[in-house]
Design a protein around this motif. Structure first.
Motif, short mmCIF file in Angstrom:
data_model
loop_
_atom_site.label_atom_id
_atom_site.label_comp_id
_atom_site.label_asym_id
_atom_site.label_seq_id
_atom_site.Cartn_x
_atom_site.Cartn_y
_atom_site.Cartn_z
N UNK A 158 -2.71 -54.86 22.05
CA UNK A 158 -2.72 -54.38 23.57
C UNK A 158 -3.65 -54.95 24.46
N UNK A 159 -3.98 -56.06 23.72
CA UNK A 159 -4.54 -56.45 25.58
C UNK A 159 -4.04 -57.43 25.97
N UNK A 160 -2.77 -58.03 25.59
CA UNK A 160 -1.80 -58.86 25.41
C UNK A 160 -1.17 -58.40 27.16
N UNK A 161 -1.26 -59.95 27.48
CA UNK A 161 -1.39 -59.85 28.74
C UNK A 161 -2.37 -59.95 29.43
N UNK A 162 -2.67 -59.27 29.63
CA UNK A 162 -4.51 -59.14 30.07
C UNK A 162 -5.54 -60.57 29.90
#
Length: 353
Positions: free
Chosen positions: A163-167
């Motif tokens: 869920x931290x993908x993209x950050x």
């Protein structure tokens, strides 16, 4: 006759071996040592190329980190953007300043003249980094900062490894990631919790600014998330607004109705908020107020013309863009037409919101 204000001069001084190292692989994010002369002051810095598709261009953008002394003008690092695909060369600044006028914290920016080892590289936009010194300068509480670096930062839980993908965490530690994960999971599975986790007013004003300027790239990345350590709410900070006011990232025309009144449907957070009549009404009220007071030719005309006239002599001096002066001179009219068309489109769409 008004005098053209002189731009600050920056000179990057790099050893030939380090310059060759940078050129050997322009996609490499490893920094090399250099010195940066700003006006009459010299700084030890580390530099690297920045950006994605722009690294293949002759005129590249730079990331600069200050080593000794570690701070310049209240910043430990800055970005020097070539803005080469924007025919006006000031959309980024115009957009960020406009969104600041809506009550959103945005990075400071200024145009500069850049040389490298004395050779002219041309006109650049010096852009403030969103980090701890950014918070400090605005008297904001310490907190965690994440850069949204890819389209996976769309607040969704679908098709992600984590869920931290993209950050990319810019400030904070690994423990803080749990709060980001909880935030994204709540958006998707417990949307009633959003008001306890998000600064709603900030988000809706940011959304209105991105929708007016039509930053198609800015709804699922090109922003920073700031988690305030005092109220424990996430808020959003815009970043990289060169593809706005009717232009795509490659400089091509983007029609005034390309982006809907609520932005990109892929942004799950916006989708969840717009399902709720109270938030939809508040967003509608914010947008109506902005269209009435700030997103119009009367409000923006002087800002556009001041930027255009003050930068024009430096466009003529820039070795990479001086031949496009006719294109540059047409941009104010293009921007004004976009504002009128976009405003009329949004006013029509407001009735359906």
């Amino acid at each position: 006759m008004t005098m053209t204000p002189s731009l600050p001069s920056f000179d990057l001084q790099i050893d030939r071996a380090d310059l060759l190292e940078m050129e050997r692989d322009v996609w490499n994010n490893a920094s090399v040592p250099a010195r940066l002369k700003i006006e009459d002051n010299m700084y030890d810095v580390y530099i690297r190329y920045r950006g994605s598709y722009t690294r293949a261009l002759e005129k590249k953008s730079y990331h600069v980190e200050f080593e000794k002394p570690g701070i310049w003008n209240g910043a430990s690092e800055v970005h020097l953007n070539a803005e080469l695909f924007d025919p006006s060369h000031f959309r980024n600044k115009l957009s960020l300043d406009f969104i600041r006028d809506l009550g959103i914290h945005t990075p400071n920016s200024q145009h500069i003249l850049l040389t490298r080892n004395g050779e002219p590289l041309g006109l650049y936009l010096q852009l403030e980094s969103v980090d701890d010194t950014y918070l400090c300068k605005r008297n904001l509480p310490p907190g965690t900062i994440y850069y949204a670096v890819s389209d996976k930062a769309n607040f969704s839980i679908k098709r992600k490894r984590g869920l931290t993908s993209g950050y990319q965490r810019k400030l904070g530690n690994m423990q803080d990631d749990h709060q980001l994960i909880h935030f994204i999971r709540s958006i998707n599975t417990s949307p009633h919790e959003i008001p306890r986790l998000l600064n709603i007013e900030n988000y809706l004003r940011w959304l209105a600014g991105a929708v007016c300027t039509m930053n198609n790239d800015g709804f699922t990345h090109n922003y920073a998330l700031y988690l305030n350590s005092e109220d424990h709410l996430f808020s959003i900070i815009p970043w990289d607004y060169d593809a706005t006011f009717g232009r795509k990232v490659n400089g091509d025309v983007m029609e005034y109705d390309y982006v809907s009144i609520t932005g990109k449907t892929k942004n799950k957070l916006t989708t969840q908020l717009m399902k709720r009549s109270g938030y939809r009404r508040r967003y509608k009220g914010i947008l109506e107020e902005i269209l009435e007071t700030k997103f119009n030719k009367n409000y923006l005309e002087d800002k556009v013309m001041d930027l255009h006239s003050s930068l024009r002599p430096y466009i003529l001096m820039d070795p990479h863009i001086h031949s496009d002066i006719d294109s540059y001179d047409r941009e104010p009219s293009f921007i004004f037409q976009f504002i009128e068309d976009r405003k009329a489109f949004l006013r029509r769409e407001l009735k359906k919101l």
